[in-house]
Design a protein around this motif. Structure first.
Motif, PDB file in Angstrom:
ATOM      1  N   GLY A 159       0.828  -1.199   0.000  1.00 16.46           N
ATOM      2  CA  GLY A 159       0.000   0.000   0.000  1.00 16.46           C
ATOM      3  C   GLY A 159       0.863   1.251   0.000  1.00 16.46           C
ATOM      4  O   GLY A 159       0.630   2.177  -0.771  1.00 16.46           O
ATOM      5  N   LEU A 160       1.892   1.243   0.846  1.00 14.15           N
ATOM      6  CA  LEU A 160       2.762   2.424   0.933  1.00 14.15           C
ATOM      7  C   LEU A 160       3.498   2.689  -0.374  1.00 14.15           C
ATOM      8  O   LEU A 160       3.559   3.822  -0.846  1.00 14.15           O
ATOM      9  CB  LEU A 160       3.788   2.235   2.060  1.00 14.15           C
ATOM     10  N   GLU A 214       2.593   1.879  -3.292  1.00 19.29           N
ATOM     11  CA  GLU A 214       1.644   2.364  -4.298  1.00 19.29           C
ATOM     12  C   GLU A 214       1.407   3.857  -4.130  1.00 19.29           C
ATOM     13  O   GLU A 214       1.386   4.614  -5.098  1.00 19.29           O
ATOM     14  CB  GLU A 214       0.321   1.604  -4.190  1.00 19.29           C
ATOM     15  N   ILE A 215       1.223   4.268  -2.873  1.00 19.43           N
ATOM     16  CA  ILE A 215       0.997   5.692  -2.623  1.00 19.43           C
ATOM     17  C   ILE A 215       2.208   6.500  -3.083  1.00 19.43           C
ATOM     18  O   ILE A 215       2.086   7.550  -3.707  1.00 19.43           O
ATOM     19  CB  ILE A 215       0.719   5.932  -1.123  1.00 19.43           C
ATOM     20  N   PHE A 216       3.395   5.941  -2.833  1.00 20.75           N
ATOM     21  CA  PHE A 216       4.614   6.643  -3.218  1.00 20.75           C
ATOM     22  C   PHE A 216       4.703   6.811  -4.741  1.00 20.75           C
ATOM     23  O   PHE A 216       4.980   7.900  -5.242  1.00 20.75           O
ATOM     24  CB  PHE A 216       5.840   5.883  -2.689  1.00 20.75           C
ATOM     25  N   GLU A 269       2.323   6.811  -6.887  1.00 18.33           N
ATOM     26  CA  GLU A 269       1.275   7.741  -7.313  1.00 18.33           C
ATOM     27  C   GLU A 269       1.742   9.176  -7.099  1.00 18.33           C
ATOM     28  O   GLU A 269       1.620  10.037  -7.973  1.00 18.33           O
ATOM     29  CB  GLU A 269       0.032   7.450  -6.464  1.00 18.33           C
ATOM     30  N   TRP A 270       2.313   9.403  -5.925  1.00 16.10           N
ATOM     31  CA  TRP A 270       2.803  10.730  -5.571  1.00 16.10           C
ATOM     32  C   TRP A 270       3.896  11.178  -6.542  1.00 16.10           C
ATOM     33  O   TRP A 270       3.876  12.281  -7.079  1.00 16.10           O
ATOM     34  CB  TRP A 270       3.328  10.654  -4.133  1.00 16.10           C
ATOM     35  N   SER A 319       6.582  -1.854  -6.907  1.00 11.83           N
ATOM     36  CA  SER A 319       5.645  -1.825  -5.788  1.00 11.83           C
ATOM     37  C   SER A 319       5.532  -3.196  -5.116  1.00 11.83           C
ATOM     38  O   SER A 319       5.131  -3.292  -3.971  1.00 11.83           O
ATOM     39  CB  SER A 319       4.280  -1.324  -6.252  1.00 11.83           C
ATOM     40  N   ASP A 356      -8.277  10.148  -6.447  1.00 16.16           N
ATOM     41  CA  ASP A 356      -8.346   9.129  -5.392  1.00 16.16           C
ATOM     42  C   ASP A 356      -8.080   7.713  -5.901  1.00 16.16           C
ATOM     43  O   ASP A 356      -8.033   6.778  -5.133  1.00 16.16           O
ATOM     44  CB  ASP A 356      -9.680   9.210  -4.648  1.00 16.16           C
ATOM     45  N   ALA A 375      -5.377   5.461  -7.106  1.00 15.85           N
ATOM     46  CA  ALA A 375      -3.933   5.330  -7.286  1.00 15.85           C
ATOM     47  C   ALA A 375      -3.671   4.658  -8.616  1.00 15.85           C
ATOM     48  O   ALA A 375      -4.488   3.875  -9.097  1.00 15.85           O
ATOM     49  CB  ALA A 375      -3.333   4.499  -6.163  1.00 15.85           C
ATOM     50  N   SER A 421      -3.932   0.982  -8.320  1.00 14.98           N
ATOM     51  CA  SER A 421      -5.240   0.410  -8.022  1.00 14.98           C
ATOM     52  C   SER A 421      -6.166   0.618  -9.215  1.00 14.98           C
ATOM     53  O   SER A 421      -7.110  -0.130  -9.418  1.00 14.98           O
ATOM     54  CB  SER A 421      -5.829   0.954  -6.725  1.00 14.98           C
TER      55      SER A 421
END
Ligand code: GDP
Ligand code: MG
Length: 695
Positions: A321-322, A324-326, A328-329, A364, A618, A620, A623
């Motif tokens: 999850g982390l 993926e967020i990274f 995306e960012w 990821s 929202d 990612a 996702s």
């Protein structure tokens, strides 16, 4: 000075090497093979010695690359001294190699390791008597606790200055007098006795003797009449002399507690873990537990059992999850950065839809892959994996197969390339070929991102079970294929599987960390080089048509779209290639031939629904990828797709290695056809049954 550490696998060579060299160690490769070559420097006071960690071997016969490396090193590189490390809990077995090392003219010191375990298990070794028998110094050490190391090195420094002449067990055998004559042919060379024994064993190539000398030796061999059971097999006869020397001279140096007391802790654990009834169930349960720890979104089923309100995620899933967020960012930043500098649309496409989507998708999954490798390494280092091979052997024997090939096959879970090279340790050509043909069915590390991606998207709450099942599909296919091949192409008996079960050890956290770090480095390096480059190519081929004009990204007019659509009909019966975008799955399979991670990075590029900066909010990037996968693949089609990737042709590097081992283009092509056919049939069955059942 140059000291070489030689010894059986698992007797503590690397631990001793690390204790001696500390941070100066340096890992390379022996020329031409993927066997680690570790070198470092030992310094104390004014004394300095280069230390080299030879590969772990049971003997110096020429049957495996490790054995050839070690014996050539001793013959040609002239180390000043050999530190022969032996496992005190397994002395008789370990001294077999020592009898061979003693035949060289190198000074030798025997390091008697694992003395802590020996002491605990009530094994007493008469060191003075052992020294007398072997004719070299023996120093008791415990590599793990670094005790005895200084005494070992002091002795080594002293011994290295004294010249030594080889000695052989053959000098005390029935053929001592013929052996003397054989030695006289080699007397001008260094390591005369070592070479003479090699020539006697029929290993002319590695003896390094002249043609004349070999002919002379052949004549003497013809005059020797071996006991009938050896049927003029000198190699077996020499092995027999070594063993009888060991049981006559070495065994009396060892005192064990009486039989009932002598059952070591390892033996007691083994009674349970390798028991006839519980052995295999425990193995599968343990493997499942490993997958559960790595991939589960409901750790220990605490939520399903109603013990916790909220499920506990495994660290692997949490980290996924982390990352993926990274990603995306990062994509957001790069994209707005490129907007600011008014970069061309295609540059933005290449960076965001190509590079970041593809490489990001691969990276990821890194945390999960690291976790799985860590658990597998722990199982291996504790000595459990050797038991797994033993259990498999007992199981496979019922089908007329030998579990001997299972050990190199276990390596396939890491990477096929060294595993296929490891097939050389199998003596029988049929088994070697069979092993190579089955190799891809054991899911290698690079395929893991594919399983992660699909399992997390399609079976989010049962990802652990899904991934475990994929591994099982591979193993079951391998067993069935092996049975069929054994009955048809490779008729013959299963060869005997002899293997020593190493005692159990607690793994060192430092070793685990080092091992995982090594894997991590390779994974990142691959993602940053071959995967990144190939991803950009994939993006290009999916964004431009044959006329080199930019088409709508991922349309089937693109170069890849045309190629994929051409092959698409072949895959329609497998369920994952139907419809407008079915060609994308086909392309992903094809790019997987470059490297298996490419399946994921390609899907990252092709299934990226071309979201513009604002639509990213929202959802990612990955996702969104998961959502596209769920929309495109039915569960049955997803499993069929995974099975196809698992069982079909492995990556190019593995195919090239297989080709080099087969030494025959005919065999390579036949094997490629075999892989494709197996993959197609198994996927077909999975999809058809799955969709009949309504999945
Ligand atoms: P290699 O295969 O010969 O390089 O062996 P390693 O150095 O990897 O050691 C194999 C296992 O034995 C590791 O788990 C070590 O921690 C363990 N080991 C090494 N030396 C000792 C020792 O003196 N005592 C004990 N109890 N374990 C040891
Ligand atoms: Mg080692």
């Amino acid at each position: 000075m140059k000291f070489a550490i030689a010894g059986n696998p698992n007797c503590g060579k690397t631990t001793l090497f690390n204790a001696l060299t500390g941070a100066s160690a340096h890992v390379g490769n022996w020329p031409g093979v993927t066997v680690d070559k570790k070198e470092g420097v030992y310094k104390k006071g004014g004394f300095r010695a280069e230390i080299i960690d030879l590969p772990g071997i049971y003997s110096l016969s020429p049957y495996s690359p490790e054995e050839v490396i070690a014996s050539n090193y001793i013959l040609n590189e002239n180390p000043d001294l050999i530190i022969n490390i032996v496992d005190a809990t397994n002395l008789e077995r370990n001294i077999y190699l020592t009898t061979q090392l003693l035949e060289s003219d190198c000074p030798i010191v025997v390091a008697l390791n694992m003395t802590d375990v020996a002491h605990r298990d009530g094994i007493k070794i008469d060191v003075r008597r052992l020294e007398e028998e072997l004719g070299v110094s023996v120093v008791e050490i415990c590599a793990l606790k670094k005790s005895g190391i200084e005494k070992l090195m002091d002795t080594a420094a002293k011994e290295a200055k004294k010249p030594r002449l080889g000695k052989s067990v053959l000098e005390e055998s029935e053929i001592s007098c013929c052996f003397e004559k054989i030695c006289s042919f080699a007397k001008d060379a260094r390591h005369a006795k070592f070479r003479a024994v090699k020539a006697l064993e029929g290993d002319a190539k590695n003896s390094g003797l002249s043609q004349d000398a070999l002919l002379g030796i052949e004549k003497i061999k013809n005059e020797i009449s071996l006991p009938s059971e050896f049927d003029s097999d000198f190699e077996a006869a020499v092995a027999n002399w070594r063993y009888s020397y060991i049981s006559k001279k070495i065994s009396p140096c060892i005192k064990r507690k009486s039989a009932s007391e002598a059952l070591t802790i390892s033996d007691k654990i083994d009674r349970f873990l390798t028991g006839k009834i519980l052995g295999l169930p425990i193995f599968f349960a343990l493997m499942f537990f490993v997958f559960h720890l790595t991939f589960s979104e409901d750790l220990f089923f605490l939520a399903s059992l109603g013990i916790l309100e909220e499920p506990l995620m495994s660290p692997g899933v949490y980290l996924l999850g982390l990352t993926e967020i990274f990603t995306e960012w990062l994509t957001g930043i790069v994209s707005s950065g490129l907007d600011v500098v008014k970069a061309a649309e295609w540059v933005k496409g290449m960076m965001c839809d190509g590079l970041l989507a593809g490489v990001g998708a691969v990276l990821s999954f890194m945390p999960q892959i690291m976790m799985l490798f860590m658990f597998l390494y722990i199982l291996e280092d504790t000595g459990y994996m050797a038991r797994a091979a033993f259990l498999m052997d007992r199981f496979l024997r019922r089908f007329g197969l030998s579990g001997k090939a299972f050990l190199p096959l276990l390596m396939c879970f890491g990477c096929l390339v060294p595993a296929i090279m490891g097939s050389r340790t199998l003596e029988n050509d049929k088994e070697r070929k069979l092993m190579i043909m089955l190799a891809p069915f054991f899911s290698c590390g690079a395929k893991l991102p594919i399983w992660s991606m699909f399992a997390m998207a399609i079976f989010p709450s049962n990802a652990d079970i899904a991934i475990f099942s994929i591994y099982m599909i591979g193993i079951i296919t391998a067993i069935i294929a092996a049975i069929i091949l054994k009955k048809t192409v490779f008729k013959g008996d299963a060869s005997v599987f002899i293997m020593e079960l190493p005692p159990y050890h607690l793994p060192l956290i430092k070793n685990i960390a080092l091992n995982v770090w090594e894997k991590l480095k390779i994974y990142i390096a691959r993602a940053a080089t071959i995967i990144a480059a190939a991803t950009v190519v994939i993006w290009f081929l999916s964004s431009f048509s044959f006329g080199f004009s930019m088409v709508e990204t991922n349309s089937n007019e693109s170069i890849l779209g045309v190629l994929g659509s051409f092959l698409q009909p072949l895959f329609i019966p497998l369920g994952f290639a139907s419809g407008d975008i079915g060609w994308k799955a086909v392309v992903a399979i094809l790019t997987g031939l470059i490297a298996k991670e490419m399946v994921v990075s390609t899907m990252g590029v092709l299934y990226n629904p071309n979201i513009e900066g604002d639509a990213l909010e929202d959802d990612a990037a990955s996702s969104a990828l998961a959502a596209t996968i769920v929309a495109t693949f039915s569960p049955a089609a997803a499993v069929a797709f995974m099975a196809f990737n698992l069982l079909s042709v492995p990556c190019m590097a593995a195919v090239a290695t297989a080709n080099a081992e087969f030494k025959s283009a005919k065999w390579t092509w036949a094997t490629i056809a075999f892989w494709i056919a197996t993959a197609w049939v198994v996927s077909f069955v999975i999809y058809q049954i799955g969709s009949l059942l309504g999945y």
